[in-house]
Scaffold this motif. Structure first.
Motif, PDB file in Angstrom:
ATOM      1  N   ILE A 128       0.747  -1.273  -0.166  1.00  0.00           N
ATOM      2  CA  ILE A 128       0.132  -0.071  -0.171  1.00  0.00           C
ATOM      3  C   ILE A 128       0.970   0.790   0.307  1.00  0.00           C
ATOM      4  O   ILE A 128       0.578   2.322  -0.789  1.00  0.00           O
ATOM      5  CB  ILE A 128      -1.280  -0.047   1.153  1.00  0.00           C
ATOM      6  N   GLY A 129       1.984   1.104   0.813  1.00  0.00           N
ATOM      7  CA  GLY A 129       2.807   2.176   0.966  1.00  0.00           C
ATOM      8  C   GLY A 129       3.447   2.438  -0.643  1.00  0.00           C
ATOM      9  O   GLY A 129       3.433   4.239  -0.915  1.00  0.00           O
ATOM     10  N   GLY A 130       3.818   1.653  -1.104  1.00  0.00           N
ATOM     11  CA  GLY A 130       4.557   1.679  -2.927  1.00  0.00           C
ATOM     12  C   GLY A 130       3.397   2.117  -3.135  1.00  0.00           C
ATOM     13  O   GLY A 130       3.968   2.919  -4.498  1.00  0.00           O
ATOM     14  N   LEU A 131       1.828   1.937  -3.357  1.00  0.00           N
ATOM     15  CA  LEU A 131       1.246   2.841  -4.448  1.00  0.00           C
ATOM     16  C   LEU A 131       0.675   3.482  -3.573  1.00  0.00           C
ATOM     17  O   LEU A 131       0.753   5.030  -4.930  1.00  0.00           O
ATOM     18  CB  LEU A 131      -0.005   1.336  -4.238  1.00  0.00           C
ATOM     19  N   LEU A 132       0.836   4.028  -2.739  1.00  0.00           N
ATOM     20  CA  LEU A 132       0.038   5.836  -2.455  1.00  0.00           C
ATOM     21  C   LEU A 132       1.178   6.523  -3.351  1.00  0.00           C
ATOM     22  O   LEU A 132       1.311   7.372  -3.513  1.00  0.00           O
ATOM     23  CB  LEU A 132       0.459   5.374  -1.864  1.00  0.00           C
ATOM     24  N   LEU A 133       2.618   6.119  -2.409  1.00  0.00           N
ATOM     25  CA  LEU A 133       3.977   6.783  -2.836  1.00  0.00           C
ATOM     26  C   LEU A 133       3.819   7.035  -4.806  1.00  0.00           C
ATOM     27  O   LEU A 133       4.290   8.542  -4.558  1.00  0.00           O
ATOM     28  CB  LEU A 133       5.310   6.053  -2.285  1.00  0.00           C
ATOM     29  N   SER A 134       3.550   6.176  -5.249  1.00  0.00           N
ATOM     30  CA  SER A 134       3.854   6.526  -6.704  1.00  0.00           C
ATOM     31  C   SER A 134       2.617   6.836  -7.429  1.00  0.00           C
ATOM     32  O   SER A 134       2.941   7.091  -8.117  1.00  0.00           O
ATOM     33  CB  SER A 134       3.411   4.848  -7.301  1.00  0.00           C
ATOM     34  N   THR A 135       1.578   7.078  -6.894  1.00  0.00           N
ATOM     35  CA  THR A 135       0.173   7.316  -7.767  1.00  0.00           C
ATOM     36  C   THR A 135      -0.147   8.800  -6.925  1.00  0.00           C
ATOM     37  O   THR A 135      -0.958   9.615  -7.244  1.00  0.00           O
ATOM     38  CB  THR A 135      -0.864   6.397  -7.349  1.00  0.00           C
ATOM     39  N   GLY A 136       0.267   9.288  -5.407  1.00  0.00           N
ATOM     40  CA  GLY A 136       0.160  10.240  -4.893  1.00  0.00           C
ATOM     41  C   GLY A 136       0.959  10.319  -4.540  1.00  0.00           C
ATOM     42  O   GLY A 136       1.809  10.463  -3.623  1.00  0.00           O
ATOM     43  N   SER A 137       0.351  11.755  -2.869  1.00  0.00           N
ATOM     44  CA  SER A 137       0.710  12.072  -2.261  1.00  0.00           C
ATOM     45  C   SER A 137       1.453  11.399  -0.892  1.00  0.00           C
ATOM     46  O   SER A 137       0.756  10.791  -1.079  1.00  0.00           O
ATOM     47  CB  SER A 137       0.788  13.513  -1.603  1.00  0.00           C
ATOM     48  N   TRP A 138       2.760  11.556  -0.558  1.00  0.00           N
ATOM     49  CA  TRP A 138       2.936  10.620   0.350  1.00  0.00           C
ATOM     50  C   TRP A 138       2.265  10.492   2.118  1.00  0.00           C
ATOM     51  O   TRP A 138       2.338  10.243   3.322  1.00  0.00           O
ATOM     52  CB  TRP A 138       4.765  11.127   1.159  1.00  0.00           C
ATOM     53  N   ARG A 139       1.429  11.564   1.916  1.00  0.00           N
ATOM     54  CA  ARG A 139       0.555  12.519   3.336  1.00  0.00           C
ATOM     55  C   ARG A 139      -0.782  11.147   3.150  1.00  0.00           C
ATOM     56  O   ARG A 139      -1.024  11.044   4.495  1.00  0.00           O
ATOM     57  CB  ARG A 139      -0.515  13.680   3.376  1.00  0.00           C
ATOM     58  N   TRP A 159      10.631  -2.167  -5.969  1.00  0.00           N
ATOM     59  CA  TRP A 159       9.424  -3.470  -5.640  1.00  0.00           C
ATOM     60  C   TRP A 159       9.869  -4.878  -5.605  1.00  0.00           C
ATOM     61  O   TRP A 159       9.157  -5.584  -5.176  1.00  0.00           O
ATOM     62  CB  TRP A 159       9.068  -3.010  -7.144  1.00  0.00           C
ATOM     63  N   GLN A 160      11.059  -5.335  -6.078  1.00  0.00           N
ATOM     64  CA  GLN A 160      11.583  -7.145  -5.816  1.00  0.00           C
ATOM     65  C   GLN A 160      11.281  -7.455  -4.621  1.00  0.00           C
ATOM     66  O   GLN A 160      11.190  -8.313  -3.648  1.00  0.00           O
ATOM     67  CB  GLN A 160      12.226  -6.878  -7.029  1.00  0.00           C
ATOM     68  N   ILE A 161      11.947  -6.314  -3.649  1.00  0.00           N
ATOM     69  CA  ILE A 161      12.771  -6.369  -2.505  1.00  0.00           C
ATOM     70  C   ILE A 161      11.065  -6.419  -1.507  1.00  0.00           C
ATOM     71  O   ILE A 161      11.227  -7.745  -0.496  1.00  0.00           O
ATOM     72  CB  ILE A 161      13.276  -5.919  -2.094  1.00  0.00           C
ATOM     73  N   GLY A 162      10.443  -6.012  -1.931  1.00  0.00           N
ATOM     74  CA  GLY A 162       9.175  -5.614  -1.446  1.00  0.00           C
ATOM     75  C   GLY A 162       8.315  -7.026  -1.262  1.00  0.00           C
ATOM     76  O   GLY A 162       7.592  -7.310  -0.938  1.00  0.00           O
ATOM     77  N   LEU A 163       8.259  -7.284  -3.005  1.00  0.00           N
ATOM     78  CA  LEU A 163       7.879  -8.474  -2.568  1.00  0.00           C
ATOM     79  C   LEU A 163       8.184 -10.077  -2.597  1.00  0.00           C
ATOM     80  O   LEU A 163       7.307 -10.821  -1.767  1.00  0.00           O
ATOM     81  CB  LEU A 163       7.467  -8.921  -4.436  1.00  0.00           C
ATOM     82  N   PHE A 164       9.556  -9.463  -2.279  1.00  0.00           N
ATOM     83  CA  PHE A 164      10.413 -10.968  -1.439  1.00  0.00           C
ATOM     84  C   PHE A 164      10.190 -10.793   0.422  1.00  0.00           C
ATOM     85  O   PHE A 164       9.924 -11.814   0.660  1.00  0.00           O
ATOM     86  CB  PHE A 164      11.606 -10.964  -1.315  1.00  0.00           C
ATOM     87  N   ASN A 165       9.490  -9.764   0.462  1.00  0.00           N
ATOM     88  CA  ASN A 165       9.815  -9.294   2.010  1.00  0.00           C
ATOM     89  C   ASN A 165       8.444 -10.269   2.464  1.00  0.00           C
ATOM     90  O   ASN A 165       7.894 -10.218   3.835  1.00  0.00           O
ATOM     91  CB  ASN A 165       9.821  -8.700   2.601  1.00  0.00           C
ATOM     92  N   LEU A 166       7.265 -10.446   1.323  1.00  0.00           N
ATOM     93  CA  LEU A 166       6.122 -11.326   2.081  1.00  0.00           C
ATOM     94  C   LEU A 166       6.192 -12.806   2.143  1.00  0.00           C
ATOM     95  O   LEU A 166       5.065 -12.594   2.875  1.00  0.00           O
ATOM     96  CB  LEU A 166       5.289 -10.780   1.222  1.00  0.00           C
ATOM     97  N   SER A 167       7.122 -13.060   2.657  1.00  0.00           N
ATOM     98  CA  SER A 167       7.784 -14.582   2.730  1.00  0.00           C
ATOM     99  C   SER A 167       6.861 -14.989   4.201  1.00  0.00           C
ATOM    100  O   SER A 167       6.040 -15.770   4.459  1.00  0.00           O
ATOM    101  CB  SER A 167       8.202 -14.479   2.035  1.00  0.00           C
ATOM    102  N   ALA A 168       7.999 -14.465   4.367  1.00  0.00           N
ATOM    103  CA  ALA A 168       7.461 -14.838   6.478  1.00  0.00           C
ATOM    104  C   ALA A 168       5.659 -14.050   7.136  1.00  0.00           C
ATOM    105  O   ALA A 168       4.978 -14.769   6.979  1.00  0.00           O
ATOM    106  CB  ALA A 168       8.534 -13.936   7.448  1.00  0.00           C
ATOM    107  N   PRO A 169       5.967 -13.014   6.158  1.00  0.00           N
ATOM    108  CA  PRO A 169       4.009 -12.198   6.692  1.00  0.00           C
ATOM    109  C   PRO A 169       3.165 -13.269   6.486  1.00  0.00           C
ATOM    110  O   PRO A 169       2.197 -13.196   7.084  1.00  0.00           O
ATOM    111  CB  PRO A 169       4.074 -11.047   6.153  1.00  0.00           C
ATOM    112  N   LEU A 170       2.971 -13.593   5.056  1.00  0.00           N
ATOM    113  CA  LEU A 170       2.254 -14.639   4.405  1.00  0.00           C
ATOM    114  C   LEU A 170       2.083 -15.909   5.183  1.00  0.00           C
ATOM    115  O   LEU A 170       0.776 -15.802   5.557  1.00  0.00           O
ATOM    116  CB  LEU A 170       2.571 -15.008   3.385  1.00  0.00           C
TER     117      LEU A 170
END
Length: 455
Positions: free
Chosen positions: A151-162, A297-308
């Motif tokens: 969500i953070g990456g999507l919001l930062l890419s499409t809108g303001s950090w706020r 973005w690849q690192i972000g996807l990789f980091n989903l392993s343990a939380p999933l």
């Protein structure tokens, strides 16, 4: 109460836990953007994480105690309101100082939420339904780290950090509506206990001093005046707290509880779990960026392993608590976590990324099996009068584990950061070994407690 109402209680209580973990993942992704937006430095922006943690850990026990006195749902509702105000303020920040202070307030709001969420479930639902409820709670806790970076990456890419802070608003509104509905259906038990203000203040100062020392250690170094001074204050405040609690008529922490293996073993377990989980978020991104040279973005996807793994198996574990028992499930979880990290102590730069994904998923699965059983064990070991304090202890100890292990991992990695890849890998293996040994020690203690029927 009908099944729909029970589900509403679970998801209302889980909203606060979800928000607090979601915001951690989002802020980590946004740090580089915040540095550029405020024309600041990474060390300055890191305080948005540090003060959030300090605000949470140093006040969570206080709010757990206040919740036991005035009603957990009432304090939880206040937490949602504080979190809402802080989230809006974060989004409106016009300077690094305003953002950092707003994040500190957000940490206080998170303490109000985390100190009462588990107690709302344990005091509102029938005992036979609490195992599945804690499983759902664990799933929501795991969902935060999964969705946060995305969500953070999507919001930062499409809108303001706020918007990384304002995204909290709809979830908070849902939580507030749920609280209002539940308040009309349940009659909360309140306790005629006095608030031990001196004990509260001493405990808050103890937690604050310890975390301040840990947080500044990687940047300042062990022998710096600020680190040593904060640690000395920690020892003084801790001694003062223990002396005061021994003579207090109504101690904020009933120290007799700590003599029960059914209480202290799960508390020790959640400390190691929190710390070991933090390594799973710190080490892989560093390895993937410095050694494998993956894109963010690849690192972000990789980091989903343990939380999933955590999210999926939390739900499974919750449904097995009544059949298998809390201690047995925690032993199973520790087997998976210790096994995966033991293998990671042999990690090489040439390893297949799929191999790493599988090991981290296995660790997450073990954490998912462990966490609901751990929550159930801690809440059941405490009397109904101190359910808020019991839930607060679990979250405080877990956050302390995260902070301490993160500092240890940073020390291992930074010690080799200026050497070649072989030296860096030695530091990474050392950090994995530290976590693996602690998991194995806790596993042996739990196994002994289970087989000897002391727990």
């Amino acid at each position: 109460m009908d099944k729909w109402t029970n589900q509403l209680i679970i998801f209302t209580a889980g909203t606060g836990m979800f928000l607090s973990t979601l915001d951690t993942g989002i802020i980590n992704v946004a740090l580089p953007t915040l540095v550029r937006s405020f024309n600041s430095s990474m060390s300055m922006m890191t305080w948005t994480i540090t003060l959030y943690t300090l605000g949470l850990v140093s006040t969570i026990i206080i709010f757990g105690r206040i919740g036991d006195k005035f009603g957990r749902l009432r304090i939880y509702t206040l937490g949602l309101i504080v979190f809402l105000i802080a989230s809006i303020a974060c989004g409106l920040a016009v300077s690094p100082t305003m953002l950092i202070l707003s994040r500190a307030l957000q940490g206080v709001g998170a303490a109000l939420l985390q100190s009462t969420a588990a107690a709302i479930i344990s005091t509102s639902l029938p005992k036979k339904e609490q195992g599945a409820a804690f499983g759902t709670l664990g799933m929501l806790i795991g969902l935060g780290p999964v969705l946060g970076p995305a969500i953070g990456g999507l919001l930062l890419s499409t809108g303001s950090w706020r918007w990384i802070f304002w995204i909290n608003i709809p979830f908070i509104i849902f939580g507030l509506l749920g609280c209002r509905y539940i308040a009309n259906l349940i009659q909360e038990t309140k306790n005629s206990i006095s608030i031990n203000w001196i004990g509260n203040i001493l405990l808050a100062l103890t937690s604050f001093s310890l975390l301040w020392s840990i947080s500044t250690l990687p940047e300042k170094g062990f022998w710096s005046t600020s680190v040593i001074g904060a640690f000395l204050f920690f020892i003084l405040f801790l001694l003062g707290f223990l002396v005061w609690e021994r003579k207090a008529a109504q101690p904020i922490l009933d120290l007799k509880q700590w003599k029960k293996s059914a209480f202290i073993l799960p508390v020790a377990g959640i400390f190691v779990l929190g710390g070991s989980t933090s390594l799973g978020f710190i080490i892989p991104p560093y390895f993937l960026e410095e050694v494998i040279h993956l894109l963010p973005w690849q690192i972000g996807l990789f980091n989903l392993s343990a939380p999933l793994g955590l999210m999926v198996f939390s739900n499974i574990s919750g449904g097995l608590i009544d059949k298998k028992g809390t201690c047995r499930l925690m032993v199973y979880g520790l087997v998976l976590m210790a096994s995966s990290y033991t293998i990671l102590t042999m990690m090489q730069a040439s390893w297949s990324l799929l191999y790493l994904v599988v090991l981290l998923f296995v660790f997450g699965a073990g954490a998912g099996i462990f966490m609901p059983a751990n929550t159930s064990a801690i809440m059941n070991a405490a009397s109904m009068e101190i359910q808020g304090v019991a839930g607060a202890i679990q979250r405080m100890v877990q956050n302390l584990g995260i902070a301490i292990y993160a500092a240890v991992a940073s020390a291992f990695i930074s010690g080799y950061s200026e050497r070649d890849i072989a030296g860096l890998m030695s530091g990474i293996r050392g950090a994995w070994a530290f976590a693996a040994v602690s998991l194995l020690v806790v596993f042996i203690v739990f196994l002994y407690g289970h087989r000897s029927r002391k727990y």
